[in-house]
Design a protein around this motif. Structure first.
Motif, PDB file in Angstrom:
ATOM      1  N   GLU A   2      79.752  53.088  32.798  1.00  0.00           N
ATOM      2  CA  GLU A   2      80.706  52.063  32.368  1.00  0.00           C
ATOM      3  C   GLU A   2      79.987  50.873  31.729  1.00  0.00           C
ATOM      4  O   GLU A   2      78.904  50.497  32.172  1.00  0.00           O
ATOM      5  CB  GLU A   2      81.503  51.566  33.574  1.00  0.00           C
ATOM      6  CG  GLU A   2      82.990  51.662  33.311  1.00  0.00           C
ATOM      7  CD  GLU A   2      83.785  51.235  34.504  1.00  0.00           C
ATOM      8  OE1 GLU A   2      84.037  50.029  34.592  1.00  0.00           O
ATOM      9  OE2 GLU A   2      84.114  52.095  35.337  1.00  0.00           O
ATOM     10  N   LYS A   3      80.628  50.314  30.717  1.00  0.00           N
ATOM     11  CA  LYS A   3      80.009  49.176  30.030  1.00  0.00           C
ATOM     12  C   LYS A   3      79.980  47.962  30.945  1.00  0.00           C
ATOM     13  O   LYS A   3      80.954  47.711  31.669  1.00  0.00           O
ATOM     14  CB  LYS A   3      80.848  48.811  28.807  1.00  0.00           C
ATOM     15  CG  LYS A   3      80.602  49.650  27.597  1.00  0.00           C
ATOM     16  CD  LYS A   3      81.468  49.087  26.489  1.00  0.00           C
ATOM     17  CE  LYS A   3      81.121  49.612  25.146  1.00  0.00           C
ATOM     18  NZ  LYS A   3      81.859  48.902  24.088  1.00  0.00           N
ATOM     19  N   LYS A   4      78.901  47.166  30.888  1.00  0.00           N
ATOM     20  CA  LYS A   4      78.842  45.927  31.675  1.00  0.00           C
ATOM     21  C   LYS A   4      79.805  44.913  31.072  1.00  0.00           C
ATOM     22  O   LYS A   4      80.002  44.867  29.863  1.00  0.00           O
ATOM     23  CB  LYS A   4      77.429  45.366  31.660  1.00  0.00           C
ATOM     24  CG  LYS A   4      76.447  46.274  32.367  1.00  0.00           C
ATOM     25  CD  LYS A   4      75.648  45.524  33.378  1.00  0.00           C
ATOM     26  CE  LYS A   4      74.989  46.520  34.298  1.00  0.00           C
ATOM     27  NZ  LYS A   4      73.898  46.066  35.031  1.00  0.00           N
ATOM     28  N   ARG A   5      80.397  44.111  31.957  1.00  0.00           N
ATOM     29  CA  ARG A   5      81.388  43.130  31.492  1.00  0.00           C
ATOM     30  C   ARG A   5      80.865  41.706  31.654  1.00  0.00           C
ATOM     31  O   ARG A   5      80.458  41.301  32.746  1.00  0.00           O
ATOM     32  CB  ARG A   5      82.699  43.314  32.264  1.00  0.00           C
ATOM     33  CG  ARG A   5      83.379  44.642  31.922  1.00  0.00           C
ATOM     34  CD  ARG A   5      84.633  44.853  32.726  1.00  0.00           C
ATOM     35  NE  ARG A   5      85.768  44.025  32.311  1.00  0.00           N
ATOM     36  CZ  ARG A   5      86.556  44.298  31.273  1.00  0.00           C
ATOM     37  NH1 ARG A   5      86.328  45.364  30.534  1.00  0.00           N
ATOM     38  NH2 ARG A   5      87.577  43.511  30.980  1.00  0.00           N
ATOM     39  N   VAL A   6      80.873  40.983  30.543  1.00  0.00           N
ATOM     40  CA  VAL A   6      80.412  39.589  30.538  1.00  0.00           C
ATOM     41  C   VAL A   6      81.631  38.702  30.317  1.00  0.00           C
ATOM     42  O   VAL A   6      82.360  38.885  29.346  1.00  0.00           O
ATOM     43  CB  VAL A   6      79.396  39.359  29.388  1.00  0.00           C
ATOM     44  CG1 VAL A   6      79.006  37.890  29.301  1.00  0.00           C
ATOM     45  CG2 VAL A   6      78.176  40.244  29.571  1.00  0.00           C
ATOM     46  N   VAL A   7      81.862  37.762  31.225  1.00  0.00           N
ATOM     47  CA  VAL A   7      83.018  36.871  31.076  1.00  0.00           C
ATOM     48  C   VAL A   7      82.514  35.462  30.766  1.00  0.00           C
ATOM     49  O   VAL A   7      81.689  34.911  31.498  1.00  0.00           O
ATOM     50  CB  VAL A   7      83.870  36.875  32.365  1.00  0.00           C
ATOM     51  CG1 VAL A   7      84.998  35.851  32.264  1.00  0.00           C
ATOM     52  CG2 VAL A   7      84.448  38.266  32.596  1.00  0.00           C
ATOM     53  N   ILE A   8      82.993  34.925  29.662  1.00  0.00           N
ATOM     54  CA  ILE A   8      82.563  33.580  29.255  1.00  0.00           C
ATOM     55  C   ILE A   8      83.764  32.646  29.330  1.00  0.00           C
ATOM     56  O   ILE A   8      84.796  32.878  28.677  1.00  0.00           O
ATOM     57  CB  ILE A   8      81.956  33.596  27.840  1.00  0.00           C
ATOM     58  CG1 ILE A   8      80.759  34.568  27.856  1.00  0.00           C
ATOM     59  CG2 ILE A   8      81.551  32.199  27.398  1.00  0.00           C
ATOM     60  CD1 ILE A   8      79.882  34.557  26.658  1.00  0.00           C
ATOM     61  N   ILE A   9      83.636  31.609  30.153  1.00  0.00           N
ATOM     62  CA  ILE A   9      84.759  30.683  30.346  1.00  0.00           C
ATOM     63  C   ILE A   9      84.444  29.383  29.608  1.00  0.00           C
ATOM     64  O   ILE A   9      83.486  28.687  29.957  1.00  0.00           O
ATOM     65  CB  ILE A   9      85.001  30.442  31.857  1.00  0.00           C
ATOM     66  CG1 ILE A   9      85.366  31.784  32.501  1.00  0.00           C
ATOM     67  CG2 ILE A   9      86.133  29.430  32.084  1.00  0.00           C
ATOM     68  CD1 ILE A   9      84.590  32.080  33.725  1.00  0.00           C
TER      69      ILE A   9
END
Ligand code: NAI
Ligand code: ENO
Length: 370
Positions: A2-9
């Motif tokens: 699964e692709k890694k998920r990067v969350v930018i707030i």
């Protein structure tokens, strides 16, 4: 896999530039942007800076492998305290980009106590411009990226290495320091100068009502000293509130220095006035500040253009033919009402160089950069 998920707030200048730098070294990740301002998200999607926009911070954070807070400091603090009750992945790395570190590390204490990996961080590069449209992949190149890992974090060394891997694409120089040391140094070298720049500009508000010519003559030293007064007021309110104690001391010292100068002026003390400037010159000349500044500038080209309606499309047309992209365009005050000055801003030195020769090749307009 699964692709890694990067969350930018907070997807403005810094969040957008971080997203671009992460993608550069980790092309396979999915980058999710979260912002109160839907317009920023729309632009970020259109520019390919993020893969997805979302309004569901809790859900996105709980699925994330990397969470980056690049919103104003007070909002980051609020999120960090709220996150303690969220079901984050045990392997997630959480970080921020805020300009202050003491209050951020305090707000992250709950997360750290739960064993979540958190590194306070501050890329020491940026601009007075805000918004994702000003983001650029090389914003942080060669700049210091200050990091304040928590001392009570088990495997602190491994967490720092993990951080460096994620942020390798910034091409910046990582430097570890304590949150207190960070806030003292940035207070002196970044926050106090912003306060002084804003106060200088505020002082001209009434003045230029009385002397309208002053606005047109504001150049040279005034321009050099006050560029940063155009920075985002929300961001700077948060910085002052979160570095409050350090700044109270620094502003007090500044006031004392000004009181001393006032005495020198009142007593016409030429020796003391000379010493004031001489000492400043000696210190400034010895500082390792490069020509372009410790903070990378945007790359501006100025073109003297005749004052006729189609001139902007003429100039941008030449650039479009050679596929040179302009990130900002501005008309500056006209000079003696004859010429306009067109200010074009580019992402990097190479684009600026190409643009200059393109305009010189296609027109007789005088163009120059600093
Ligand atoms: N501007 C600069 O030169 C530098 C700024 N920083 C720090 O990085 C952070 C971001 O700064 P910039 O990118 O310049 O600001 P910006 O104004 O360009 O972007 C901030 C974004 O955060 C969003 N935002 C505000 N409150 C939010 C919330 N509660 N939830 C979600 N999004 C929210 C805004 O809508 C905006 O799009 C700040 O903490 C600042 O102190 C650090 C280094 C340099
Ligand atoms: O534009 C400039 O010169 C800046 O000073 C930008 C800046 C603003 C805030 C920071 O925390 C770091 C850098």
């Amino acid at each position: 896999m699964e692709k890694k998920r990067v969350v930018i707030i907070g997807l403005g200048l810094i969040g957008g530039s971080i997203a671009l730098a992460i993608r550069k070294k980790h092309p396979a990740v999915t980058i999710i942007g979260i912002d109160l301002d839907q317009k920023q998200l729309k632009i970020a999607c259109a520019l390919g800076i993020i893969d997805e926009a979302s309004n569901e911070i809790k859900k996105e954070a709980e699925n994330a492998d990397l969470i980056v807070f690049s919103c104003p400091v007070k909002a980051t603090e609020t999120f960090l305290t709220q996150m303690v009750s969220w079901s984050l992945k045990p392997t997630v790395l959480v970080t921020d980009t805020g300009s202050t570190k003491g209050s951020i590390m305090d707000a992250a204490a709950g997360l750290l106590a739960k064993g979540i990996h958190f590194i306070g961080a501050h890329p020491m590069a940026g601009s007075h411009k805000s918004g994702v449209q000003a983001a650029k992949v090389d914003l942080f190149e060669n700049a210091y990226y200050l990091i304040t890992p928590a001392d009570n974090q088990p495997d602190s060394q491994a967490v720092v290495e993990e951080f460096k891997q994620w942020f390798d694409g910034t091409a910046s120089k990582f430097l570890i320091l304590s949150p207190a040391e960070h806030d003292q140094i940035t207070g002196m070298l970044s926050h106090l100068p912003h306060i002084i720049a804003a106060s200088l500009v505020n002082q001209t508000t009434d003045f230029s009502v009385k002397y309208p010519l002053a606005k047109r003559l504001a150049a040279g030293g005034f321009r050099d000293m006050t560029r940063i007064a155009s920075s985002d007021p929300t961001m700077w309110t948060d910085i002052l509130l979160s570095n409050n104690q350090v700044l109270i001391q620094l502003v007090t010292n500044w006031r004392d220095e000004m009181s001393q100068l006032l005495e020198m002026l009142e007593s016409n003390d030429s020796k003391a006035i000379y010493h004031f400037f001489d000492q400043a010159k000696e210190t400034r000349d010895a500082m390792p500040i490069h020509k372009e500044g410790a903070l990378p500038a945007f790359f501006d080209l100025f073109i003297d253009v005749p004052d006729y309606p189609g001139v902007i499309s003429e100039v941008t047309g030449y650039l479009a033919q050679e596929k040179i992209s302009v990130i900002n365009l501005k008309i500056l005050e006209t000079r003696e009402e004859i010429n306009g000055i067109l200010q074009l801003t580019f992402q990097n030195q190479e684009d600026l160089k190409q643009a200059k020769s393109c305009i010189q090749k296609n027109s007789s307009y005088h163009c120059y950069n600093k």
